[in-house]
Design an enzyme around this catalytic site. Sequence first.
Site, short mmCIF file in Angstrom:
data_model
loop_
_atom_site.label_atom_id
_atom_site.label_comp_id
_atom_site.label_asym_id
_atom_site.label_seq_id
_atom_site.Cartn_x
_atom_site.Cartn_y
_atom_site.Cartn_z
N SER A 64 -21.44 6.83 -3.37
CA SER A 64 -19.93 7.11 -3.08
C SER A 64 -19.11 5.98 -3.07
CB SER A 64 -19.92 7.93 -1.95
OG SER A 64 -18.49 8.14 -1.84
N LYS A 108 -17.08 5.44 3.25
CA LYS A 108 -17.57 6.78 2.29
C LYS A 108 -18.48 7.39 2.98
CE LYS A 108 -15.81 6.83 -0.94
NZ LYS A 108 -14.26 7.78 -0.89
N HIS A 145 -13.85 1.16 10.26
CA HIS A 145 -15.16 1.10 9.65
C HIS A 145 -15.82 -0.26 10.26
CE1 HIS A 145 -14.32 4.04 6.65
NE2 HIS A 145 -13.57 3.14 5.88
#
Length: 300
Positions: free
Chosen positions: A144, A56, A114
């Site tokens: 987020s 995010k 990620h």
Amino acid sequence: VNEFSELSVKKMDAILRPKLFDFHGVSMTKFFTENWENIQNFQARPDDILIATYPKAGTTWVSNILDLLYFGQREKPIPIYERVPFLEIFHSAMGSGVDLADKLPTSPRLIKTHLPVQFVPKSFWEQKSRIVYVARNAKDNVVSYFHFDRMNKIEPEPGDWSSYLQRFKQGEMVFGSWYDHVSNWWKKKQTYSNLHYMFFEDMVEDTGREIDKLCSFLGLTPSVEEKTRIVGEVHFDKMKKDDMANYSTVPVLNFKISPFMRKGKVGDWKNHFTVAQNEEFDEDYKTKMKDPTLQFRSKI
């Protein structure tokens, strides 16, 4: 009947959601570790571009920019998660990120991850592949991530906002501590020259300027018209409506709870943090972020 079925869906949802566990010192879930050997043995190429972020932080935004820079408007629309595979995902509804990346017909291959820097397959470093890292200020990032975890059935149950915020500070999130993630990637930049470190806030402030820096890193020289068109294409509101960019075709995401692309703003944290939460967060932040060269803006 409807109330009952909604309740049972919620209960099933909670049961089916994965559990966090410690994986080599980083909180992870099975959807990112079950294919571990294949992830670690992934064969990168010298012209690959790895888009690395904490979840995010603007991953889809930068993925879309890179895809447009290299491949322009595609004749046949393809969802972003097929154009830019998510390397470590391994899930029945989403397939294997490693397989998708291996089968990419494009050159360069755009791949997203990620993973904390220490988990990146070593072939990326050996091949000197280019890496674009995007970082976002901690306060907006946690907000987020919270809304994302509410709507994403393959993330652990987020619970309420205040307990979520505590877990974030403790690094009990999928992909571990935000503080470690952004700091260790920043450290890597000092020794690995093929790494371009970007900030979400800079992109919101002036998308064109950040695309210029990105092009300079990649050795690309788009025309003025092309750049103007890309800036228009990747505007948040446009991407939010674009089914090929907004993840609305992914079955594990519940858009009734929250959109995948929610606001894309800097400073939305002010609508979530109480005064006390903000003060505690700032105190905690000072103890964890020791490197004076890595500075974030939580407003612009």
